[in-house]
Enzyme design. Structure first.
Site, PDB file in Angstrom:
ATOM      1  N   ASP A  80      -5.006   2.673   7.016  1.00  0.00           N
ATOM      2  CA  ASP A  80      -3.842   1.794   6.899  1.00  0.00           C
ATOM      3  C   ASP A  80      -2.813   2.495   6.015  1.00  0.00           C
ATOM      4  OD1 ASP A  80      -2.004  -0.261   6.423  1.00  0.00           O
ATOM      5  OD2 ASP A  80      -3.557  -1.804   6.254  1.00  0.00           O
ATOM      6  N   ASP A  91       4.579  -0.421   7.779  1.00  0.00           N
ATOM      7  CA  ASP A  91       3.171  -0.661   7.427  1.00  0.00           C
ATOM      8  C   ASP A  91       2.390  -0.666   8.744  1.00  0.00           C
ATOM      9  OD1 ASP A  91       0.764  -1.671   6.427  1.00  0.00           O
ATOM     10  OD2 ASP A  91       1.620  -3.585   5.744  1.00  0.00           O
ATOM     11  N   HIS A 151       2.352 -10.295   7.308  1.00  0.00           N
ATOM     12  CA  HIS A 151       3.260 -10.671   6.217  1.00  0.00           C
ATOM     13  C   HIS A 151       4.673 -10.191   6.493  1.00  0.00           C
ATOM     14  CE1 HIS A 151       2.774  -6.421   4.913  1.00  0.00           C
ATOM     15  NE2 HIS A 151       1.585  -6.577   5.444  1.00  0.00           N
ATOM     16  N   HIS A 159       5.039  -7.549   0.451  1.00  0.00           N
ATOM     17  CA  HIS A 159       4.794  -8.916   0.905  1.00  0.00           C
ATOM     18  C   HIS A 159       5.972  -9.771   0.462  1.00  0.00           C
ATOM     19  CE1 HIS A 159       2.970 -12.568   2.139  1.00  0.00           C
ATOM     20  NE2 HIS A 159       1.743 -12.078   2.238  1.00  0.00           N
ATOM     21  N   GLU A 186      -1.067  -7.852  11.684  1.00  0.00           N
ATOM     22  CA  GLU A 186      -2.278  -7.048  11.523  1.00  0.00           C
ATOM     23  C   GLU A 186      -3.545  -7.837  11.821  1.00  0.00           C
ATOM     24  OE1 GLU A 186      -2.991  -5.747   7.414  1.00  0.00           O
ATOM     25  OE2 GLU A 186      -1.076  -6.669   6.893  1.00  0.00           O
ATOM     26  N   GLU A 280      -2.426  -2.551  13.247  1.00  0.00           N
ATOM     27  CA  GLU A 280      -1.225  -3.142  12.629  1.00  0.00           C
ATOM     28  C   GLU A 280       0.038  -2.399  13.041  1.00  0.00           C
ATOM     29  OE1 GLU A 280      -1.138  -2.817   8.323  1.00  0.00           O
ATOM     30  OE2 GLU A 280       0.320  -4.446   8.159  1.00  0.00           O
TER      31      GLU A 280
HETATM   32 MN    MN Z   1       0.193  -5.053   6.104  1.00  0.00          MN
HETATM   33 MN    MN Z   2      -1.234  -2.236   6.310  1.00  0.00          MN
END
Ligand code: MN
Ligand code: MN
Length: 299
Positions: A80, A91, A151, A159, A186, A280
């Site tokens: 990630d 992200d 998020h 976030h 995600e 994600e």
């Molecule tokens: Mn994330």
């Molecule tokens: Mn992530």
């Protein structure tokens, strides 16, 4: 916009590069340091430490100053990565199955993210997103993890306040993705119970407050100011501090955490000990179109 798209491209290629390094015998530290160096070479900065979460660890593992994980072969590994360009964040995550036993799990969770790619639009209900993810994963016989969410993202803010569930939640029927939102979706899936709990390892931190109630030593204060200057409120890891602060970086960070100046992110472990897969992407949702900023490089 240019910075967001650049962050997305770098994050996508860093994710695929990281996944290509996941092999028997490799260590989390080797891979994470390679991925983070790659991000910097491409003109981005890591928006958070490379997360390298193995088997029943769903998220938030990154190697510490002294602890590491070496792959024996047969693991399910989540890579990630976060990238920012001038505070504009992407992200993204993928899962590599070294066992060859969990292809259908990976397919279910990848399919859930792909289903969201197809339906994402301004005004979509958070209930619809969660329902789509849950149904796609359940149809293949697995469970989504219900206490992990996507998020919204802000500038220098991983976030930004709104959580997007991986399950159908009727209470969110009237909560919608507004035009102008940057959002990470995600899905996580597992053959286990579909819940995570916090584990004991903490190697990821972010600023909580510059004015904790408990007094700081001069050295702790100095490090806290360095952290704010360098990372603002973005997550970081003591590993990144050892060049300037040496081996004591980790102890100082832990002291800042205990005193309430930092927020700590413990690893998140599936409650029944079952393997977890995650995929994600980050989406820029505008009034007239949607761009999945990390959907390049063929995945
Ligand atoms: Mn994330
Ligand atoms: Mn992530």
């Amino acid at each position: 916009m240019e910075a967001l798209l650049k962050a997305g491209r770098i994050a996508a290629s860093a994710r695929e590069y990281g996944a290509s390094l996941v092999k028997e015998g490799a260590s989390a530290r080797e891979i994470c340091e390679e991925v983070e160096a790659y991000i910097r070479r491409q003109g981005g900065e890591p928006a958070f430490p490379c997360n390298f979460s193995v088997d029943d660890v769903a998220a938030h593992y990154t190697p510490g100053v002294n602890d590491d994980i070496r792959l024996r072969g047969g693991e399910v590994v989540k890579v990630d990565v976060g990238v920012h360009v001038d505070g504009y964040i992407a992200d993204t995550a993928t899962t590599v199955d070294l066992s060859g036993r969990w292809e259908s799990l990976l397919e279910a969770v990848r399919g859930a993210l792909e289903a969201v790619v197809k339906i994402m639009r301004p005004g979509i209900s958070l209930y619809t997103i969660g329902k789509t993810i849950e149904q796609t994963i359940r149809k293949k016989g697995y469970k989504p993890i219900r206490n992990l969410t996507g998020h919204t993202i802000g500038r220098y803010l991983i976030h930004a306040g709104e959580s997007i569930p991986n399950v159908a939640d009727r209470r969110l029927f009237y909560r919608r993705i507004q035009p102008g939102t940057l959002v990470a979706i995600e899905p996580f899936g597992t053959p286990g119970r579909g819940m995570v709990r916090e584990g004991s390892v903490v190697n990821i931190y972010s600023l909580h407050t510059l004015k904790p109630k408990r007094p700081l030593s001069d050295e702790e204060r100095h490090l806290l100011e360095y952290i704010v200057g360098r990372y603002k409120t973005l997550p970081f890891t003591p590993r990144w501090l050892t060049t300037e602060w040496g081996e004591k970086a980790e102890d100082l960070v832990r002291a800042l955490w205990r005193k309430g100046a930092l927020h700590g992110y413990p690893i998140l472990v599936e409650v029944s000990g079952a393997v977890v897969a995650q995929f994600e992407h980050t989406f820029l949702v505008m009034s007239d179109r949607v761009i999945a900023t990390t959907l390049v490089e063929g995945s």
